[in-house]
Design a protein around this motif. Structure first.
Motif, PDB file in Angstrom:
ATOM      1  N   UNK A 149       0.868  -1.079   0.197  1.00  0.00           N
ATOM      2  CA  UNK A 149       0.288  -0.081  -0.035  1.00  0.00           C
ATOM      3  C   UNK A 149       0.761   1.286   0.196  1.00  0.00           C
ATOM      4  N   UNK A 150       0.596   2.126  -0.976  1.00  0.00           N
ATOM      5  CA  UNK A 150       1.433   3.217  -1.266  1.00  0.00           C
ATOM      6  C   UNK A 150       1.208   4.348  -0.023  1.00  0.00           C
ATOM      7  N   UNK A 151       1.961   5.147   0.200  1.00  0.00           N
ATOM      8  CA  UNK A 151       1.900   6.515   1.230  1.00  0.00           C
ATOM      9  C   UNK A 151       0.697   7.087   1.028  1.00  0.00           C
ATOM     10  N   UNK A 152       0.259   7.261  -0.454  1.00  0.00           N
ATOM     11  CA  UNK A 152      -0.708   8.252  -0.790  1.00  0.00           C
ATOM     12  C   UNK A 152      -2.088   7.413  -0.542  1.00  0.00           C
ATOM     13  N   UNK A 153      -2.306   6.111  -0.433  1.00  0.00           N
ATOM     14  CA  UNK A 153      -3.283   5.333  -0.150  1.00  0.00           C
ATOM     15  C   UNK A 153      -3.486   5.479   1.345  1.00  0.00           C
ATOM     16  N   UNK A 154      -2.520   5.236   2.048  1.00  0.00           N
ATOM     17  CA  UNK A 154      -2.406   5.501   3.597  1.00  0.00           C
ATOM     18  C   UNK A 154      -2.974   6.650   4.158  1.00  0.00           C
ATOM     19  N   UNK A 155      -2.562   7.914   3.203  1.00  0.00           N
ATOM     20  CA  UNK A 155      -2.976   9.197   3.614  1.00  0.00           C
ATOM     21  C   UNK A 155      -4.510   9.332   3.477  1.00  0.00           C
ATOM     22  N   UNK A 156      -5.054   8.581   2.379  1.00  0.00           N
ATOM     23  CA  UNK A 156      -6.352   8.845   1.959  1.00  0.00           C
ATOM     24  C   UNK A 156      -7.368   8.136   3.105  1.00  0.00           C
ATOM     25  N   UNK A 157      -6.564   7.057   3.460  1.00  0.00           N
ATOM     26  CA  UNK A 157      -7.474   6.443   4.820  1.00  0.00           C
ATOM     27  C   UNK A 157      -7.608   7.081   5.969  1.00  0.00           C
ATOM     28  N   UNK A 158      -6.583   7.682   6.208  1.00  0.00           N
ATOM     29  CA  UNK A 158      -6.244   8.376   7.453  1.00  0.00           C
ATOM     30  C   UNK A 158      -7.083   9.687   7.301  1.00  0.00           C
ATOM     31  N   UNK A 159      -7.103  10.465   6.241  1.00  0.00           N
ATOM     32  CA  UNK A 159      -7.824  11.669   6.136  1.00  0.00           C
ATOM     33  C   UNK A 159      -9.366  11.336   6.278  1.00  0.00           C
ATOM     34  N   UNK A 160      -9.964  10.291   5.663  1.00  0.00           N
ATOM     35  CA  UNK A 160     -11.278   9.903   5.787  1.00  0.00           C
ATOM     36  C   UNK A 160     -11.614   9.455   7.118  1.00  0.00           C
ATOM     37  N   UNK A 161     -10.802   8.830   7.700  1.00  0.00           N
ATOM     38  CA  UNK A 161     -10.987   8.500   9.225  1.00  0.00           C
ATOM     39  C   UNK A 161     -10.963   9.658  10.114  1.00  0.00           C
ATOM     40  N   UNK A 229      -3.613   8.038  13.240  1.00  0.00           N
ATOM     41  CA  UNK A 229      -2.360   8.255  12.558  1.00  0.00           C
ATOM     42  C   UNK A 229      -1.953   6.894  11.894  1.00  0.00           C
ATOM     43  N   UNK A 230      -1.877   6.515  10.791  1.00  0.00           N
ATOM     44  CA  UNK A 230      -1.301   5.279   9.851  1.00  0.00           C
ATOM     45  C   UNK A 230       0.127   5.629   9.672  1.00  0.00           C
ATOM     46  N   UNK A 231       0.903   4.923  10.478  1.00  0.00           N
ATOM     47  CA  UNK A 231       2.307   4.984  10.392  1.00  0.00           C
ATOM     48  C   UNK A 231       3.073   4.694   9.259  1.00  0.00           C
ATOM     49  N   UNK A 232       2.873   3.201   8.914  1.00  0.00           N
ATOM     50  CA  UNK A 232       3.309   2.706   7.652  1.00  0.00           C
ATOM     51  C   UNK A 232       2.603   1.307   7.547  1.00  0.00           C
TER      52      UNK A 232
END
Length: 444
Positions: A149-161, A229-232
């Motif tokens: 999973x890319x950092x962009x995908x993690x940021x998307x889920x984190x932002x929605x959460x 916060x999604x770390x990695x």
């Protein structure tokens, strides 16, 4: 049975009655990381506000009648509390329970946060969560996908959460009959019900997001999570682990990172924006210095070997020992042996620096007479707590303790020490009665 802790996750004190109390022991890891064998009692009460371990969530801690509760497990429809107490509890007696609420709040934030993250990965990418782990500082979910999973995908889920957290979506618990399909059809059930489960099943619902069968304790609305916060993400075999922190853990992690940043600023003599550049320069300088140092060692090894080579053969030593503590690379030994003359027994070691003490790790090489190499090699690695093997007059091994180096040296010296020649004794016969004394033979 639904426990009181599952009905009201924010209830901190509670009175109940003792059902049973049996002597027990518990191997308990204390906060210092050591395991203690505790003596106490396994206590069952009519109800409890202390959550028994289950659903991936650790148990609660607290007190029972003022005595610490070190563990809570579920057994069928009952919760068994290990109470560190010097005395048993009377059946039917009323006792007070007190909850360690900071621990409960932390578990609720991580657990409800996991439900939210799981639902969003399913909604956005159709990735199922197959398991999760609530760690002591960081948690993770395991996603059923082989794709990193890319950092962009993690940021998307984190932002929605975090948007849903700001909205404060309600979180509710409903009891459903597992046998009634209509009541159970929209509930995610990744683990299924325990074999010894009795009665209705609990379903945790995040309004407009998901329903998930779960026995754990949860917040009542998403705003109580504070933030996520999604770390990695990392790949493990055919799955992906996504590491995260929720609520108070985000603040704790931020504090740790900021403190480390201040320490780096002080050590590197430059601000956070320069840290990466300064570290890269340090790495380049260290690499160049190491390369120069290795060349110096090779030059020294060559000089030592040539010094032996320049000696007349009659003056060359029978054995030569050399021990370096400049690092565990074997380049020094290989270079030395490439130029060293034949006919000498060599005992060579390289190891970690002096700061590592006698327990320094390193390498050993013996070269010389095949019979002697075969004899001394196994003895040396045993004395130096290592392993090795050899053939045709050469022995190599890894060593783990230099304390035995002197013993190896003494063995070597003993073998090459000149042997004392003892002359055979001359036996003089005793004179017989009536005969003349026999003169001893003249010295040879």
């Amino acid at each position: 049975m639904v426990f009181k802790c599952q009905e009201d996750s924010f209830l901190k004190q509670f009175k109940t009655n003792i059902v049973s109390s049996e002597f027990a022991t518990l191997d308990w890891p204390n906060p210092g990381g050591e395991t203690q064998n505790l003596k106490g009692f396994n206590v069952i009460c009519e109800d409890t506000i202390l959550f028994p371990e289950g659903g991936g969530q650790p148990c609660d801690y607290g007190t029972l009648a003022g005595f610490p509760v070190r563990n809570v497990t579920r057994k069928g429809s009952t919760a068994v509390h290990f109470v560190e107490s010097p005395c048993s509890f009377e059946q039917g007696a009323e006792v007070s329970m007190l909850l360690d609420f900071p621990r409960r709040l932390d578990h609720m934030q991580q657990h409800s946060g996991q439900h939210l993250i799981t639902a969003l990965f399913d909604r956005e990418f159709k990735y199922d969560t197959t398991s999760w782990s609530l760690g002591s500082s960081v948690s993770y979910i395991q996603l059923a996908t082989p794709h990193l999973i890319s950092r962009e995908s993690l940021d998307l889920i984190e932002r929605q959460a975090n948007e849903l957290i700001r909205e404060g979506r309600p979180v509710s618990v409903v009891l459903v009959d597992p046998e009634v399909a209509e009541e159970f059809q929209d509930a995610r059930a990744p683990r299924g019900l325990p074999k010894d489960h009795e009665g209705l099943a609990r379903v945790v619902r995040i309004e407009g997001i998901e329903s998930n069968m779960c026995c754990g304790t949860h917040v009542t609305d998403l705003s109580q999570l504070q933030c996520i916060k999604l770390l990695y993400a990392e790949k493990v075999k055919t799955s992906i682990l996504v590491y995260f922190v929720v609520g108070e853990r985000v603040l704790t992690k931020l504090g740790e990172v900021f403190q480390r940043e201040q320490q780096m600023t002080q050590a590197l003599k430059g601000g956070p924006a320069q840290h990466l550049e300064l570290l890269q320069k340090l790495q380049q300088n260290a690499k160049g210095t190491r390369k120069s140092f290795q060349q110096l060692l090779k030059d020294f090894a060559t000089a030592e070997a040539e010094r032996l080579e320049d000696l007349p053969k009659k003056e060359r030593p029978k054995y030569f020992a050399l021990h370096r503590r400049d690092g565990i690379e074997v380049d020094f030994i290989n270079t030395f042996l490439r130029f060293a003359p034949e006919g000498i027994f060599y005992f060579l070691t390289v190891s970690e620096g002096v700061s590592a003490g006698s327990s320094a790790k390193g390498h050993l090489v013996l070269r010389g007479d095949p019979e002697l190499v075969e004899q001394l090699g196994p003895k040396f690695v045993e004395l130096l707590e290592g392993k090795g093997n050899g053939k045709e007059g050469s022995f190599q091994g890894k060593i783990n303790n230099l304390a035995g180096l002197q013993d190896c040296q003494e063995l070597l010296e003993t073998h090459f020490r000149p042997k004392k020649i003892v002359a055979p004794a001359v036996v003089v016969p005793e004179p017989t009665n009536g005969s003349e004394e026999i003169e001893p033979p003249a010295p040879i």
